[in-house]
Design an enzyme around this catalytic site. Structure first.
Site, mmCIF file in Angstrom:
data_model
loop_
_atom_site.group_PDB
_atom_site.id
_atom_site.type_symbol
_atom_site.label_atom_id
_atom_site.label_comp_id
_atom_site.label_asym_id
_atom_site.label_seq_id
_atom_site.Cartn_x
_atom_site.Cartn_y
_atom_site.Cartn_z
ATOM 1 N N HIS A 1 -7.249 -8.451 -2.498
ATOM 2 C CA HIS A 1 -8.686 -7.732 -2.145
ATOM 3 C C HIS A 1 -8.827 -6.506 -2.368
ATOM 4 C CE1 HIS A 1 -6.405 -7.057 1.473
ATOM 5 N NE2 HIS A 1 -6.946 -6.157 1.716
ATOM 6 N N HIS B 105 -10.578 -2.890 -1.052
ATOM 7 C CA HIS B 105 -11.712 -2.231 0.047
ATOM 8 C C HIS B 105 -12.493 -1.570 -0.849
ATOM 9 C CE1 HIS B 105 -9.150 -3.265 3.518
ATOM 10 N NE2 HIS B 105 -8.033 -3.253 2.503
ATOM 11 N N ARG C 282 -2.983 -11.877 3.682
ATOM 12 C CA ARG C 282 -4.449 -11.721 3.023
ATOM 13 C C ARG C 282 -4.514 -12.111 1.656
ATOM 14 N NH1 ARG C 282 -7.531 -7.993 4.452
ATOM 15 N NH2 ARG C 282 -9.087 -9.718 3.947
ATOM 16 N N TYR D 102 0.831 -1.095 0.102
ATOM 17 C CA TYR D 102 -0.084 -0.014 0.091
ATOM 18 C C TYR D 102 0.769 1.301 0.001
ATOM 19 C CZ TYR D 102 -4.078 -2.703 1.574
ATOM 20 O OH TYR D 102 -5.012 -3.465 1.544
ATOM 21 N N TYR E 4 -0.620 -10.230 0.453
ATOM 22 C CA TYR E 4 0.476 -9.471 1.429
ATOM 23 C C TYR E 4 0.225 -10.213 2.688
ATOM 24 C CZ TYR E 4 -3.098 -6.192 2.894
ATOM 25 O OH TYR E 4 -4.147 -5.845 3.370
#
Lengths: 206, 242
Positions: B160, B162, B157, B108, B147
């Site tokens: 995905h 959000h 995870r 991110y 990640y």
């Protein structure tokens, strides 16, 4: 076999996670991508009523402030009207009544400026005391938490408020009342939200 | 007054409970007392209204909204599209849909993310759009990478995105995560598995949509979102109860 209902099922919630700022408040998180960031100005320049500041923290079950929370605010204007077709009446140009605030990454403090809302109509009869609706999301919160903030200088209206009076445990109603203080500048209301403990804030299933 | 009543009661069995100990952060961040159930007042039936003046045309194109001119982010180019509907299967038009995600390496663009995978200089990782009159939305982006995250020592995870959606009333406000069909991390992710209902997990999993794919260019996934529906007050405008 009977006939089947065609209702769809609501999409499940998932946590907003630790990086919610990227999506919903990139500018506030120091990330320059949009020309206009949404939710920074709740009341707009033309709103009537008292200008106020609201500050607080969100405290976890260990007593520590949560530093990665995002709060959304939804409120009526000083006349008690929401900026919505069913909001009860007109609002000033530029009044949206909706905002977003994130906490300081180091201290967990949050704060925003707005106008104090007026009383709003009740479901069918009576009125609701002035209040803000708050929606709280963060890492570790699986479904956004709904709560309300009322005002300490509205004791009479608060005592008659249909939502506060729904709370069976009278001492818990105080968890929804922000404390007013006055100094230089706008009046400040302090509202700490506690996720657990004896004085856990009241949260609603709305 | 409106002829429409309040929102249907939220079916909490489709949502994760507040306390899900395998997702450790939830332990200290979950209220312990029961939520107080509230019939909707005007404060919950209403919610913010957004328009095209709030956003810009390219905000839904994550391939270009942060990239240098002539460059584009690394990764699998995807269209993520679908409809926002309510529980009555009615489209939810003109509602704000916002999303954020990691880049193709699973990193991110956030100062708190220190994963080894590199920042992509051409990828911001957020976008937003308004649904059209049929409730349709579309984003162009790259498929995010899986990640690792600190929960148990070896949790990863699934890929995905959000997603945040408004609807017409504040009671419909929803944040969720969109997963991708066929990801083997879905059944072993403590955050996904906080949802007690297998059907609800499947409805969070976007389907490969070959018909919406652009040949030789971009592959498509479809993700429909359902918000709470509203009761029609068939005989009178009065809300039930007081």
């Amino acid at each position: 076999m009977s006939q089947r209902l065609n209702d769809l099922r609501e999409t499940a919630s998932q946590t907003a996670g630790p990086y919610v700022h990227i999506g919903l408040a990139p500018g506030a998180a120091g990330f320059d991508i949009y020309k206009r960031e949404l939710g920074r100005d709740i009341a707009g320049p033309n709103a009537r009523g008292e200008r106020i500041r609201i500050e607080g923290r969100v405290i976890d079950g260990m007593g520590a402030p949560i530093k990665d929370v995002l709060i959304e605010v939804w409120q009526a204007n000083a006349d008690g009207h929401h900026a919505h077709p069913e909001g009860g009446g007109p609002v000033e140009e530029g009044f949206r009544g909706w905002g977003r605030v994130i906490t300081d990454f180091d201290t967990g403090e949050w704060g925003f400026e707005t106008v104090k809302p007026g009383r709003t109509r009740g479901r069918n009869v009576g009125v609701q005391a002035p209040h803000l609706n708050l929606w709280i999301v963060a890492r570790g919160i699986n479904v956004g938490l709904n709560t309300r903030m009322y005002f300490s200088d509205e004791a009479e209206a608060n005592a008659a408020d249909p939502v506060l009076n729904l709370i069976e445990w009278e001492h818990r109603r105080a968890t929804l009342v922000a404390t007013r203080s006055e100094g230089a500048g706008p009046a400040v209301y302090r509202f700490d939200i506690k996720l657990q403990g004896e004085d856990e804030t009241v949260f609603f299933d709305v | 007054m409106t002829p429409q009543g309040e929102f249907y009661q939220r079916d909490r069995s489709l949502h994760p409970p507040a306390l899900t100990p395998d997702y450790k952060t939830s332990v200290a961040r979950s209220p312990r007392y029961a939520l107080i159930s509230l019939q909707c007042s005007v404060s919950e039936i209403t919610g913010p209204v957004f328009g095209h003046g709030d956003i810009d045309a390219g905000d839904n194109d994550l391939l270009t909204n942060f990239a240098q001119p002539g460059e584009s982010p690394i990764g699998e180019r995807i269209l993520l599209h679908g409809r926002v509907l309510d529980e009555n299967a009615r489209p939810v038009p003109n509602t704000l849909v916002e999303l954020w995600q990691a880049n193709a390496g699973g990193r991110y663009r956030h100062k708190k993310d220190t994963y080894l995978a590199p920042i992509d200089p051409n990828f911001g990782g957020c976008g937003r759009t308004l649904t059209d009159e049929n409730g349709c939305y579309v984003f162009r982006t790259v498929k995010p990478g899986a990640y690792p995250w600190r929960n148990m020592v070896n949790n990863w995870r699934p890929a995905h995105v959000h997603v945040s959606v408004f609807g017409s009333g504040f009671a419909q406000r929803l944040i969720t995560q969109c997963y991708f069909e066929g990801d083997p991390l879905i059944p072993i992710c403590p955050i996904v598995q906080s949802i007690p209902d297998q059907g609800a997990i499947e409805r969070l999993t976007a389907r490969l949509d070959m018909n919406a794919s652009i040949p030789l260019d971009t592959i498509a996934y479809r993700f429909d979102i359902v918000l709470r529906g509203r009761r029609s007050t068939l005989f009178e405008n009065r809300l039930e109860g007081n």
